[in-house]
Design an enzyme around this catalytic site. Structure first.
Site, PDB file in Angstrom:
ATOM      1  N   TYR A 241       0.804  -1.214   0.000  1.00 21.09           N
ATOM      2  CA  TYR A 241       0.000   0.000   0.000  1.00 21.09           C
ATOM      3  C   TYR A 241       0.848   1.280   0.000  1.00 21.09           C
ATOM      4  CZ  TYR A 241      -3.423  -3.423   1.657  1.00 21.09           C
ATOM      5  OH  TYR A 241      -4.227  -4.533   1.778  1.00 21.09           O
TER       6      TYR A 241
ATOM      7  N   ASP B 126      -5.272  11.974   3.178  1.00 27.12           N
ATOM      8  CA  ASP B 126      -5.646  12.263   1.805  1.00 27.12           C
ATOM      9  C   ASP B 126      -7.059  12.832   1.772  1.00 27.12           C
ATOM     10  OD1 ASP B 126      -6.242   9.451   2.638  1.00 27.12           O
ATOM     11  OD2 ASP B 126      -7.362   9.440   0.752  1.00 27.12           O
TER      12      ASP B 126
ATOM     13  N   ASN C 218     -12.767   6.650   5.964  1.00 25.52           N
ATOM     14  CA  ASN C 218     -12.921   5.674   7.045  1.00 25.52           C
ATOM     15  C   ASN C 218     -11.912   5.868   8.178  1.00 25.52           C
ATOM     16  OD1 ASN C 218     -15.143   4.419   5.911  1.00 25.52           O
ATOM     17  ND2 ASN C 218     -13.907   2.964   4.747  1.00 25.52           N
TER      18      ASN C 218
END
Length: 208
Positions: free
Chosen positions: A14, A95, A116
């Protein structure tokens, strides 16, 4: 103690994704201000150090939760509980879809904008924390958001990504001094984003 937490997902798979922009910013802060080595703490990776301000050095913890994005609040909450600090001493780097690529905004409290990681922190600590919002832009349709956020930054975008992270690090004394508006201005000065056309600028203003 000032807690500066970057949001992302753990592991090399990631590392270069748009959704890991928060991790990238925290890593730049660590390098710029020569923070100590990374250690496993608070269900995350943490470094301690100081950031200079006119009033003297401010102790800071840089934190990258390793709980995966949806459980970021557990890591951040543990760190705040350990140091017995409140939300004014917490800044979350993350972000932001609703800000154009390369642009930067500070914000205190408000909604979670479908993020989230922010939702998890808000559920644990409440919404009134400081947010350092790193613009990645919106893909144009909600059905495209997940794939877009979890895609790597393309090679063509890496120069502005690195410039924005470097600017967040270089201007950190203002953040540590609690001067969020001046911090936002200085980051934007150090890493100016491309100018938006008038329609895009109006849309961004309405979304803030």
């Amino acid at each position: 103690m000032l807690v500066l937490a970057g949001l992302g997902n753990p592991g090399p798979k990631y590392a270069a994704q748009r959704h890991n922009f928060g991790f990238m910013a925290v890593d730049a802060l660590a390098a710029r201000w020569d923070f100590g080595p990374e250690r496993s703490r608070f269900q995350g990776l943490a470094r301690e150090g100081t950031i200079p301000t006119p009033a003297g050095p401010v102790r800071a913890l840089l934190l990258k939760p390793q709980t995966f994005m949806n459980e970021s609040g557990r890591s951040v909450g543990d760190a705040l509980a350990f140091y017995k600090v409140g939300l004014p001493n917490l800044v979350i780097f993350h972000d932001e879809l609703d800000i154009a690529p390369g642009r930067f905004r500070m914000k205190l409290g408000g909604g979670m904008a479908g993020h989230n990681g922010l939702r998890s922190i808000g559920a644990r600590l409440g919404p009134d924390f400081r947010r350092a919002r790193l613009g990645i832009g919106h893909p144009g349709h909600k059905d495209l958001v997940l794939h877009y956020a979890l895609a790597d930054f393309p090679k063509a975008e890496r120069p502005w990504v690195e410039a924005l992270c470097s600017a967040c690090a270089g201007a950190a004394p203002l953040l540590a001094a609690g001067e969020d508006e001046r911090y936002q201005s200085e980051v934007s000065r150090l890493a100016p984003a491309e100018k938006l056309d008038s329609r895009a600028a109006n849309r961004e203003r309405l979304e803030r």
